[in-house]
Write a protein that holds these residues in place. Structure first.
Motif, mmCIF file in Angstrom:
data_model
loop_
_atom_site.group_PDB
_atom_site.id
_atom_site.type_symbol
_atom_site.label_atom_id
_atom_site.label_comp_id
_atom_site.label_asym_id
_atom_site.label_seq_id
_atom_site.Cartn_x
_atom_site.Cartn_y
_atom_site.Cartn_z
ATOM 1 N N ILE A 31 0.796 -1.133 -0.007
ATOM 2 C CA ILE A 31 -0.033 0.182 0.042
ATOM 3 C C ILE A 31 0.979 1.261 0.055
ATOM 4 O O ILE A 31 0.604 2.203 -0.617
ATOM 5 N N ALA A 70 1.763 1.919 -3.521
ATOM 6 C CA ALA A 70 0.742 1.993 -4.326
ATOM 7 C C ALA A 70 0.228 3.431 -4.420
ATOM 8 O O ALA A 70 -0.189 3.747 -5.451
ATOM 9 N N ILE A 95 -1.817 -1.621 -6.377
ATOM 10 C CA ILE A 95 -1.828 -2.656 -5.258
ATOM 11 C C ILE A 95 -1.732 -4.047 -6.068
ATOM 12 O O ILE A 95 -1.097 -4.756 -5.577
#
Length: 197
Positions: free
Chosen positions: A35, A38, A124
């Protein structure tokens, strides 16, 4: 930090939507690292129009109960075996990520935010693939149900646009052929892409 093992092209072309996970849990630190990377998705005016609700540890069992109650409304009428079989679409995933975006009343901003969040979700998925973690982006109707929204913590003015299931898998699905550029591109001015110039 994990060393990258796939090229960008390898990740894009090799990634598959995984619908059959093997039940192995996803490590929270790995998911948070994914994350953290991302979030570098392009987004208009750097609004970063997303927030996430994540389940990948012991809280996943509470999420399973919520999904059972929401996605299988007749679950109490099912035999234990039938319910277990239906629940496997949830219980075998090693992590869940719910992506929530603001629903701006201005259409331009709302569309920009949805587009940016979609890129974030793709990031992701590609980064997870590089970790050997499969994913599937789902948009079931119950994401909009008041009870589910309340349980997830979505408030007025927000939309849950994705339920990402992540996890490990034993079989790689076969690739489905995609359209080639000559099928989807028109050269500006009207010429087809298949003309030689």
């Amino acid at each position: 930090m994990k060393e990258q093992s796939l090229s960008v092209r390898e990740a894009i072309i090799g990634r598959r939507s995984i619908k059959k996970f093997n039940g192995q849990p996803v490590d929270r630190e790995d998911l948070m690292n994914i994350i953290d990377d991302a979030v570098w998705a392009p987004n208009h005016k750097n609004r970063e129009p997303w927030r996430l609700v994540v389940a990948c540890g012991k809280e996943i069992f509470d999420l399973h109960r919520l999904l059972r109650d929401t996605a299988i409304p007749n679950w109490k009428e099912l035999s234990e075996d039938a319910l277990e079989k239906q629940m496997q679409k949830f219980t075998l995933a090693g992590a869940f990520v719910f992506v929530i975006v603001p629903e701006d009343v201005r259409q331009k901003q709302r569309l920009e935010d949805y587009a940016a969040a979609s890129i974030f979700i793709q990031n992701i998925q590609l980064l997870a693939w590089d970790y050997g973690i499969g994913s599937c982006w789902k948009t079931p109707d119950y994401l909009d149900s008041p009870a589910f929204r309340e349980a997830i913590g979505a408030v007025s003015g927000e939309r849950i646009i994705a339920m990402l299931q992540l996890g490990y898998f034993d079989e790689l699905p076969k690739a489905v052929e995609r359209k080639k550029s000559k099928e989807i591109v028109t050269i500006f001015g009207g010429a087809q892409n298949n003309e030689s110039e």
